[in-house]
Structures are given as C-alpha cells and as structure tokens.
Design a protein around this motif. Structure first.
Motif, PDB file in Angstrom:
ATOM      1  N   GLN A  86     -16.648   3.313  23.052  1.00 30.10           N
ATOM      2  CA  GLN A  86     -15.813   4.411  23.557  1.00 30.10           C
ATOM      3  C   GLN A  86     -14.891   3.923  24.665  1.00 30.10           C
ATOM      4  OE1 GLN A  86     -17.650   7.715  25.825  1.00 30.10           O
ATOM      5  NE2 GLN A  86     -16.583   9.083  24.397  1.00 30.10           N
ATOM      6  N   ARG A 120     -13.675   0.950  25.002  1.00 30.94           N
ATOM      7  CA  ARG A 120     -12.605   0.161  24.383  1.00 30.94           C
ATOM      8  C   ARG A 120     -11.534   1.072  23.790  1.00 30.94           C
ATOM      9  NH1 ARG A 120     -14.889  -5.282  21.451  1.00 30.94           N
ATOM     10  NH2 ARG A 120     -16.004  -6.144  23.258  1.00 30.94           N
ATOM     11  N   ARG A 121     -11.974   2.160  23.185  1.00 30.74           N
ATOM     12  CA  ARG A 121     -10.999   3.110  22.637  1.00 30.74           C
ATOM     13  C   ARG A 121     -10.209   3.767  23.770  1.00 30.74           C
ATOM     14  NH1 ARG A 121     -15.609   4.591  19.502  1.00 30.74           N
ATOM     15  NH2 ARG A 121     -15.799   6.559  20.674  1.00 30.74           N
ATOM     16  N   GLN A 161      -7.547   1.514  24.999  1.00 32.84           N
ATOM     17  CA  GLN A 161      -6.392   1.513  24.096  1.00 32.84           C
ATOM     18  C   GLN A 161      -5.483   2.705  24.372  1.00 32.84           C
ATOM     19  OE1 GLN A 161      -7.382   1.281  19.905  1.00 32.84           O
ATOM     20  NE2 GLN A 161      -5.321   1.885  19.276  1.00 32.84           N
ATOM     21  N   GLU A 190      -4.084   4.778  16.608  1.00 32.91           N
ATOM     22  CA  GLU A 190      -4.829   4.370  15.420  1.00 32.91           C
ATOM     23  C   GLU A 190      -5.949   3.436  15.849  1.00 32.91           C
ATOM     24  OE1 GLU A 190      -4.109   2.037  11.166  1.00 32.91           O
ATOM     25  OE2 GLU A 190      -2.407   2.707  12.373  1.00 32.91           O
ATOM     26  N   TYR A 191      -7.191   3.867  15.631  1.00 30.70           N
ATOM     27  CA  TYR A 191      -8.349   3.067  15.983  1.00 30.70           C
ATOM     28  C   TYR A 191      -8.692   2.115  14.838  1.00 30.70           C
ATOM     29  CZ  TYR A 191      -9.443   6.193  19.925  1.00 30.70           C
ATOM     30  OH  TYR A 191      -9.414   6.902  21.109  1.00 30.70           O
ATOM     31  N   GLU A 192      -9.054   0.897  15.211  1.00 26.75           N
ATOM     32  CA  GLU A 192      -9.454  -0.066  14.196  1.00 26.75           C
ATOM     33  C   GLU A 192     -10.860   0.186  13.685  1.00 26.75           C
ATOM     34  OE1 GLU A 192      -8.958  -3.982  15.684  1.00 26.75           O
ATOM     35  OE2 GLU A 192      -6.765  -3.849  15.852  1.00 26.75           O
ATOM     36  N   ASP A 193     -11.688   0.857  14.513  1.00 25.84           N
ATOM     37  CA  ASP A 193     -13.079   1.075  14.100  1.00 25.84           C
ATOM     38  C   ASP A 193     -13.271   2.337  13.271  1.00 25.84           C
ATOM     39  OD1 ASP A 193     -12.735   3.054  15.978  1.00 25.84           O
ATOM     40  OD2 ASP A 193     -14.327   2.376  17.324  1.00 25.84           O
ATOM     41  N   SER A 204     -12.871   5.473  14.160  1.00 24.38           N
ATOM     42  CA  SER A 204     -13.341   6.646  14.905  1.00 24.38           C
ATOM     43  C   SER A 204     -12.345   7.789  14.782  1.00 24.38           C
ATOM     44  CB  SER A 204     -13.544   6.286  16.375  1.00 24.38           C
ATOM     45  OG  SER A 204     -14.554   5.319  16.523  1.00 24.38           O
ATOM     46  N   THR A 224      -9.570  10.513  15.428  1.00 26.31           N
ATOM     47  CA  THR A 224      -8.382  10.448  16.282  1.00 26.31           C
ATOM     48  C   THR A 224      -7.747  11.828  16.478  1.00 26.31           C
ATOM     49  OG1 THR A 224      -7.034   9.875  14.336  1.00 26.31           O
ATOM     50  CG2 THR A 224      -7.840   8.051  15.692  1.00 26.31           C
ATOM     51  N   LEU A 231      -9.774  11.964  21.234  1.00 24.74           N
ATOM     52  CA  LEU A 231      -8.983  11.045  22.053  1.00 24.74           C
ATOM     53  C   LEU A 231      -9.114  11.380  23.534  1.00 24.74           C
ATOM     54  CD1 LEU A 231      -5.685  10.850  19.932  1.00 24.74           C
ATOM     55  CD2 LEU A 231      -7.625   9.278  19.911  1.00 24.74           C
ATOM     56  N   ASP A 265     -12.419  10.159  24.810  1.00 19.63           N
ATOM     57  CA  ASP A 265     -12.469   8.698  24.957  1.00 19.63           C
ATOM     58  C   ASP A 265     -11.773   8.249  26.236  1.00 19.63           C
ATOM     59  OD1 ASP A 265     -13.870   8.461  22.608  1.00 19.63           O
ATOM     60  OD2 ASP A 265     -12.122   7.960  21.393  1.00 19.63           O
TER      61      ASP A 265
END
Length: 263
Positions: free
Chosen positions: A45, A47-48, A51, A197-200, A202, A204, A209, A212
């Motif tokens: 979380q 890390r998100r 971002q 846009e999350y790479e994992d 999760s 959005t 958001l 996070d």
C-alpha cells in the motif's frame, strides 16, 4: 469515585464529536492496517501511495522533512537500494557548492515545493491533524474510533461535489469536509477513478486511491511507527516482569514480619 471516572470518560468521548465537526467536517472512519497497538504498515500500500504522491501530489506539495533513504528502510515502502537511487536521481536540488542544480542523492530529502498556488508541505500533514484524535489532545477519538490524520486526508480527497465558484478572481471547489472554508476549498479535485495505473492490479477507484495515498502520508509523518510499537511491546513486557519480581520480593521480605504477627 467510580461514577466520577465513568462520567469524565463519557464526557470526553462525547466532546470529541463537536471537535471533529469544527476542525474539518464529518471525518469518515477508515480501517488502516497500521491502526491499533499491533498494526503495521502495508508495504504494498505504501508503494502504491508513493506512486500517487509522485504522479499527482508532488506537483504542488513537497515533503521536505522526509529523507529519500527512508524509502528503503524497514517498515516503509522498502524499495531496493537501486530503486531508491533511481527515484532520487529523478529529483533535482540546488547545490550551493556547485552553484548549480544536480540530481538528488539518497542522503537528500524530498523536494520543497514553493510558489504561488502551491499547497502546504505534506511531511507531517497526517500528524498535524492531531486535533481529530479527541478533545484537548486526549486521543479518545483515535482510541475508540480510529479517527485521525489519515482519515481526515481520505475524507477531504473523497468529498468533492463537482461544484465550483469564482470569488475574488480565484476558483473554489465545493468540499463538504472542508468546513474551515465553509465547504469550499482552493485545491481542485485530484483523485479520480483510474487516474493512475497500478502494476500489481490493485483497485484504482477514487476511494482506494485516496486510502493508499493517505496511508503513505501517515508513513511520511511517522516512518518509525512500527519500531516505536515494537519498543512499546518490549517496555510493557519488562514492566510486567518487573511487577512480578517486585511482588514476590515483597512477599519474601515481609514474610518473617507477618509470621511473627500471627504467632
């Protein structure tokens, strides 16, 4: 005496609600992983949230009190040393010794953002909303409801109505949570569904958001929270052991005296 204690606790708990309303509207209670005595930060979380801060918030807000090296320390986003150096190198800082701009190093802090229209620094925003933890700093709201700075940030980010007005040449946006401005705030809505846009993979949506980035700003305000809680566990354990030792020591010391009285 017991009735007086119960009455005082009830009065303080009830008194926290008006404070919430006067400081910033109805703050929504949000379940964060770091709440409670055993709560810890969710690395994914954070890390998100980093971002979102980088892509959206950093354009108008700085975090001048947060060292970049903290991104790789335990209990935080825990980026690898290479990721921390890469992140830092994308930020510039003016070096008086070079009399020029250079890429930041991990020993530098996050940038300071200044200028017209720029927002407040977010380094301690989550802790600066301490008034939301209860009347006169007693912390009752946070103790009973988990309501604090992160919840305030989340509520502000998710309380825009879409209405706007112009006043004295400036645009204001309706936000029912921001009662200091009578429900109008100068910052436009920043969080929308799928804005990042999350790479994992999760969620959005705007609420996910907002949660996070609120968690990330709590970490920015108190990056050593996990370590502080662990130190608290050790302190409580030592007090318990000390109390037991004192109890038996007291019984041993007074045993001869009590024995004589019985005789």
């Amino acid at each position: 005496m017991r009735k007086l204690v119960y009455a005082a606790i009830s009065a303080l708990a009830l008194g926290s609600a008006p404070l919430l309303a006067s400081e910033g509207g109805a703050v929504h209670d949000v379940n964060f992983s770091f709440e409670g005595p055993y709560g810890t930060y969710d690395k994914a979380q954070l890390r998100r949230g980093l971002q979102i801060f980088t892509e959206i918030c950093s354009a108008c807000h700085g975090m001048k009190f947060v060292p970049l090296r903290a991104l790789g320390e335990p209990g935080g986003p825990e980026l690898s040393p290479e990721e921390v150096r890469e992140y830092a190198s994308n930020l510039e800082i003016f070096d008086p010794e070079l009399d020029d701009w250079r890429p930041r190093k991990i020993s530098d802090n996050f940038p300071t953002v200044t200028g017209d229209g720029m927002g407040p620094d977010l380094s301690v925003m989550a802790k600066a909303r301490a008034g939301f933890s209860g009347p006169l700093g007693t912390g009752l709201n946070q103790f009973f409801n988990g309501i604090g700075g992160p919840e305030y940030i989340y509520t502000i980010l998710t309380s825009y109505t879409g209405e706007m007005k112009e006043e004295a040449g400036s645009l204001y946006y309706e936000n029912h949570a921001f009662t200091r401005g009578n429900g109008w705030i100068a910052m436009p809505q920043q969080i929308y569904d799928d804005i990042v846009e999350y790479e994992d993979g999760s969620p959005t949506d705007a609420h996910a958001l907002a949660k996070d980035v609120s968690a990330f700003l709590m970490w920015a305000a108190e990056p050593k929270l996990n370590a502080r809680k662990q130190a608290g566990y050790i302190g409580v354990l030592m007090l318990v052991v000390l109390s037991v030792l004192l109890y038996f020591t007291n019984k041993t010391l007074w045993a001869p005296v009590k024995g004589k009285k019985k005789a």
